[in-house]
Enzyme design. Structure first.
Site, PDB file in Angstrom:
ATOM      1  N   LYS A   1       3.042 -13.395 -47.319  1.00 26.00           N
ATOM      2  CA  LYS A   1       2.223 -13.989 -48.377  1.00 26.00           C
ATOM      3  C   LYS A   1       0.745 -13.940 -48.007  1.00 26.00           C
ATOM      4  CE  LYS A   1       5.849 -15.666 -50.765  1.00 26.00           C
ATOM      5  NZ  LYS A   1       6.272 -15.130 -52.063  1.00 26.00           N
TER       6      LYS A   1
ATOM      7  N   SER B   1      10.659  -6.147 -60.990  1.00 19.79           N
ATOM      8  CA  SER B   1      10.184  -7.061 -62.019  1.00 19.79           C
ATOM      9  C   SER B   1       8.662  -7.091 -61.958  1.00 19.79           C
ATOM     10  CB  SER B   1      10.734  -8.457 -61.756  1.00 19.79           C
ATOM     11  OG  SER B   1       9.971  -9.415 -62.444  1.00 19.79           O
TER      12      SER B   1
ATOM     13  N   GLU C   1      -4.924  -6.367 -56.869  1.00 19.92           N
ATOM     14  CA  GLU C   1      -4.450  -6.577 -58.240  1.00 19.92           C
ATOM     15  C   GLU C   1      -4.080  -8.034 -58.511  1.00 19.92           C
ATOM     16  OE1 GLU C   1      -3.216  -4.625 -55.957  1.00 19.92           O
ATOM     17  OE2 GLU C   1      -1.034  -4.736 -55.809  1.00 19.92           O
TER      18      GLU C   1
ATOM     19  N   GLU D   1      12.666 -11.094 -69.059  1.00 16.96           N
ATOM     20  CA  GLU D   1      12.434  -9.673 -68.765  1.00 16.96           C
ATOM     21  C   GLU D   1      13.782  -8.951 -68.646  1.00 16.96           C
ATOM     22  OE1 GLU D   1      10.358  -9.077 -65.062  1.00 16.96           O
ATOM     23  OE2 GLU D   1       9.871  -6.983 -65.491  1.00 16.96           O
TER      24      GLU D   1
ATOM     25  N   GLU E   1      11.219 -13.906 -65.733  1.00 15.01           N
ATOM     26  CA  GLU E   1      12.078 -12.844 -65.245  1.00 15.01           C
ATOM     27  C   GLU E   1      13.407 -12.805 -66.010  1.00 15.01           C
ATOM     28  OE1 GLU E   1      11.525 -11.738 -61.025  1.00 15.01           O
ATOM     29  OE2 GLU E   1      13.632 -12.240 -60.866  1.00 15.01           O
TER      30      GLU E   1
ATOM     31  N   CYS F   1       9.844 -11.402 -55.827  1.00 14.11           N
ATOM     32  CA  CYS F   1       9.163 -12.589 -55.280  1.00 14.11           C
ATOM     33  C   CYS F   1       8.844 -12.445 -53.808  1.00 14.11           C
ATOM     34  CB  CYS F   1       9.939 -13.871 -55.478  1.00 14.11           C
ATOM     35  SG  CYS F   1      11.455 -13.738 -56.328  1.00 14.11           S
TER      36      CYS F   1
ATOM     37  N   GLU G   1      -0.149 -10.701 -49.244  1.00 12.45           N
ATOM     38  CA  GLU G   1      -0.073 -10.641 -50.703  1.00 12.45           C
ATOM     39  C   GLU G   1      -1.350 -11.146 -51.376  1.00 12.45           C
ATOM     40  OE1 GLU G   1       2.732 -13.349 -52.479  1.00 12.45           O
ATOM     41  OE2 GLU G   1       3.269 -11.914 -54.032  1.00 12.45           O
TER      42      GLU G   1
ATOM     43  N   CYS H   1      14.107 -16.725 -47.595  1.00 12.17           N
ATOM     44  CA  CYS H   1      12.895 -17.410 -47.130  1.00 12.17           C
ATOM     45  C   CYS H   1      13.167 -18.444 -46.042  1.00 12.17           C
ATOM     46  CB  CYS H   1      12.201 -18.108 -48.285  1.00 12.17           C
ATOM     47  SG  CYS H   1      12.109 -17.088 -49.750  1.00 12.17           S
TER      48      CYS H   1
END
Ligand code: SF4
Ligand code: SF4
Ligand code: SF4
Ligand code: FES
Lengths: 594, 161
Positions: free
Chosen positions: A358, A319, A366, A282, A279, A299, A361, A503
């Protein structure tokens, strides 16, 4: 501050004018029981558990919403008050599925606590109970309306997130908390953040459990089971075993995982370092190429879904980096599989996360690699605690043990991923070194720390000015994005975490009862533990992690390489708030009815 | 041809809805008046209509839906061709009208404020119909049936099938 004098149970004290009776009593160490009240989140006077007697007022009053006034005299512990409170709790219990022994919140339930404290030994009403179906279609959240006390703390939490997935519907006896038109949470805008779960006083909301799946994998001798743990887990897991909030239990956590039978215990922190490498580069690339800017971190899968639903125009700003545990999953099933000589199909990857999103996720199509999942199951911090208890492991007497090589090495930069501002700070530590071309002494970026909802700052690296912003909680993200949309402000780099505080306060973390939240700032305490671990680490910058250097040499070549792109990056898509599936059905029945 | 006409009518309704939304937009307390008008226009508030209101007024759909299910003047389903009302006033209630309502619900497989999938029957929530002498009473459109017992339900519904 204007003060008023109030007398509660014979004690007279000056308190700020805006206080409620509950807050005034609390400041005098007088405990008033509550159920629907949740500090900073819900203050609606719905449950009538917090009743008190106020001189001159007609009838008993709900102290959580009743404002103090000068000369007020309050009594919180008269026979009349006790009787009324008990009556109200009995009434709630009469319409409640009272199966405590098999309930997820047994021994950590605010309703159960009240029943015990009020000495409820019999329910004098015959509740005419409606039995509701349980909604377990969401990959993250299970709703059991039979355990709901209609306190609306979940709605307030969801509205605070500005997701508005659930509301109170129907009226009176038939009232129910649910998404619209009897839909499942899975067919609502729900971003799976789990803030509703950690706000709920009862067992009406819980995570979709993956415990059985994980036991099955552990029991299968042909499966190589690898576990990874997110940074925020170690700062909260101890609470489930009686440690004070804010105790770090990293070593004991690793020891417990080894005793549960995991073949390898890796650290998601390693992948957080990897995220920074990808990142950070990036960001530099986007700064060089002139965009798209701002770059926004990705994230937090709750935040990502929020963006796809409510702010699709910012998708190009996200990102392309996968979240750290997804990166590690991909690395485990390729790099590690190769090194260890194990077929990827035989490896089962478990992520222990402070997060319920998560769980959603890992189901995103994908995320699969060559048709296989890279993370097979997600456990919340709470679920891990349940497994440790189920395995009769005496957590408090465990020794401290270390993560396994090669994916267990991490830096201070990765640890702070668990708290709002942490990803930003970790990225700055690395980007500054890259741009300046040297190992800078500067490590701490105090200006990005803290718990305010939206924070902004300007950092200068080698003469280059980078405007940064941080938002935690999607409600705050909304404020920030609206400001950008209106052209009011501009940033180069933004960190967004879906949960308030980041988190550490994720929807999968241990649930702290509302009365403890009145005294302690849970987020601040857990954040402190995280920064402690950072300060203790020998290496505190991601690009200095020797295992990171090695994995680039041996496998990935360089950040943003073709292989990195293939394994560590992903894409996003615009999502409808309400999927049209039901929509059609609705139309059908409407036309049929003509 | 009828399908086409239906479609034109439906589009016209949505146009009217949008006019209403535009007229109320940015005014405080717009939600309930808009919902009232929408109920007038469509006769009920289905998903699409509530979604239009939610987007048009920029309020969460959960809020619109919460209000739509709270007040009995809003309905989520179009009324059936035959609207059934069972009196639950005191006189009828004492004489067992709730048993009759239960029987109808069971027979049609729908709840109060719902419509059968074929669009034939809907059940309204009804207070006193003003003919206590006939208790327990029910109405189907304008037909009144009195001195009922649950066993009469089958026969009566049969007439409308
Ligand atoms: S929600 Fe609380 S009171 Fe209800 S069954 Fe569960 S533990 Fe018992
Ligand atoms: S998980 Fe988050 S978005 Fe979903 S209902 Fe709960 S609070 Fe709302
Ligand atoms: S689900 Fe939980 S938080 Fe929500 S209203 Fe019910 S008991 Fe309260
Ligand atoms: S009414 Fe005060 S806590 Fe519920």
């Amino acid at each position: 501050m204007e003060m008023v004098k109030v007398t509660i149970d014979g004690i007279t004290k000056e308190v700020p004018k805006g206080y409620t009776v509950l807050e005034a009593a609390h400041s005098m160490n007088i405990h008033i029981p509550t159920l629907c009240y949740l500090k900073d989140i819900n203050k609606i006077g719905a449950c009538r558990v917090c009743l008190v007697e106020i001189e001159g007022a007609k009838g008993l009053q709900t102290s959580c919403v009743y404002p103090v006034s000068d000369g007020m005299v309050v009594r919180t512990n008269t026979a009349r008050v006790r009787k009324a409170r008990k009556y109200n709790v009995e009434l709630i219990l009469s319409a409640h599925d009272r199966s405590c022994l098999t309930c997820i919140r047994n021994k950590n339930c605010e309703l159960q606590t009240l029943a015990e404290e009020f000495n409820v030994d019999e329910i004098h009403f015959d509740g005419d109970n409606i039995h509701y179906p349980i909604d377990d279609l969401s990959p993250s959240i299970v709703r059991d309306p039979n355990k709901c006390v209609l306190c609306r703390r979940c709605i307030a939490a969801c509205n605070e997130q500005t997701v508005y997935a659930i509301g109170i519907n129907n009226r009176g006896f038939r009232s129910i908390i649910s998404p619209v038109f009897g839909r499942s949470l899975n067919e609502s805008p729900c971003i799976n953040c789990g803030q509703c779960i950690i706000s709920c006083p009862t067992g009406a909301l819980r995570e979709k459990s993956s415990i059985e799946k994980v036991w099955d994998a552990l029991n299968d001798p042909d499966t190589h089971v690898v576990v990874q743990t997110a940074p925020a887990v170690r700062a909260a897991l101890g609470e489930e075993f009686g440690y004070p909030i804010g105790t770090l239990v990293t070593g004991k956590m690793v020891a417990a995982l080894k005793r549960l039978g995991f073949d390898r215990v890796f650290d998601t922190d390693f992948a957080a370092d990897l995220t920074i490498m990808e990142e950070g580069n990036e960001l530099l690339k986007r700064l060089e190429n002139g965009g798209p800017l701002p770059l926004i971190t990705s994230c937090s899968p709750g935040w990502v879904k929020f963006c796809e639903e409510y702010y699709p125009e910012f998708i190009e700003n996200l990102s392309t980096c996968k979240s750290p545990h997804m990166m590690l999953g991909a690395i485990i099933k390729t790099y590690y599989a190769q090194k260890a000589g194990i077929e990827p199909e035989k490896i089962f990857v478990v992520s222990v996360m402070p997060c319920t999103a998560k769980k959603y996720e890992i189901e995103r199509p994908e995320m699969a690699l060559y048709g296989i999942k890279t993370v097979d199951a997600v456990l919340t911090t709470r679920e891990l605690a349940r497994m440790i208890k189920e395995a009769n492991i005496k957590f408090t007497s465990l020794p401290d043990e270390d993560f396994d090589d090669p994916l267990g090495e991490s830096t201070g930069a990765s640890v702070i991923f668990g708290v709002t501002g942490g990803v930003m700070e970790a990225a700055l530590r690395t980007v500054a070194d890259i741009v300046e071309g040297k190992d800078l002494d500067k490590i701490d970026y105090q200006q990005v720390r803290g718990l305010d909802g939206v924070r902004e700052s300007l950092v200068t690296i080698n003469g280059m000015e980078i405007k940064i912003a941080i938002a935690n909680g999607t409600g705050n993200a909304r404020k920030l994005l609206d400001a950008i949309k209106s052209g009011e402000t501009f940033y180069h780099f933004i960190e967004i975490m879906g949960c308030p505080g980041g988190c550490i306060n994720g929807g999968g973390q241990p649930i702290v009862p509302s009365r403890i939240k009145m005294d302690l700032d849970v987020k601040a305490l857990r954040a402190k533990a995280i920064y402690e671990e950072d300060a203790q680490k020998a290496i505190r910058k991601s690009h200095k992690n020797p295992q990171i250097i090695k994995i680039y040499e041996e496998f990935l070549k360089e950040p943003l390489s073709e292989r990195s792109h293939h394994l560590l990056h992903t894409e996003y898509e615009r999502k409808e708030l309400y999927s049209s599936k039901n929509n059609k059905e609705n139309k059908k029945s409407a036309t049929a009815a003509k | 041809m009828t399908a086409l006409l239906e479609d034109v009518k439906e589009k016209d309704k949505y146009k009217r809805l949008h006019d209403v939304i535009d007229a109320y937009k940015d005014k405080p307390g717009a939600l309930i008046p808009v919902m009232n008008e929408a109920q007038e226009i469509f006769g009920y508030l289905p998903f699409e209509v509530q979604k239009e209101i939610s987007e048009g007024l920029n309020v969460p759909l959960t809020k619109v839906y919460g209000i739509a299910t709270f007040y009995s003047r809003f309905t989520l389903h179009p009324a059936g061709k035959y609207r059934i009302g069972v009196c639950l006033g005191t006189a009828c209630y004492v004489k067992g009208s709730s048993l009759i309502l239960d029987k109808i619900k069971e027979k049609l497989g729908i709840d109060v404020n719902e419509t059968t999938p074929d669009g034939k029957f809907s059940i309204d929530s009804t207070r006193c119909l003003g003919c206590c002498g006939l208790a327990p009473v029910m109405m189907i459109n304008n037909d009144v049936y009195g001195k009922l017992s649950p066993d009469d339900v089958d026969k009566i519904l049969e007439k409308y099938k």
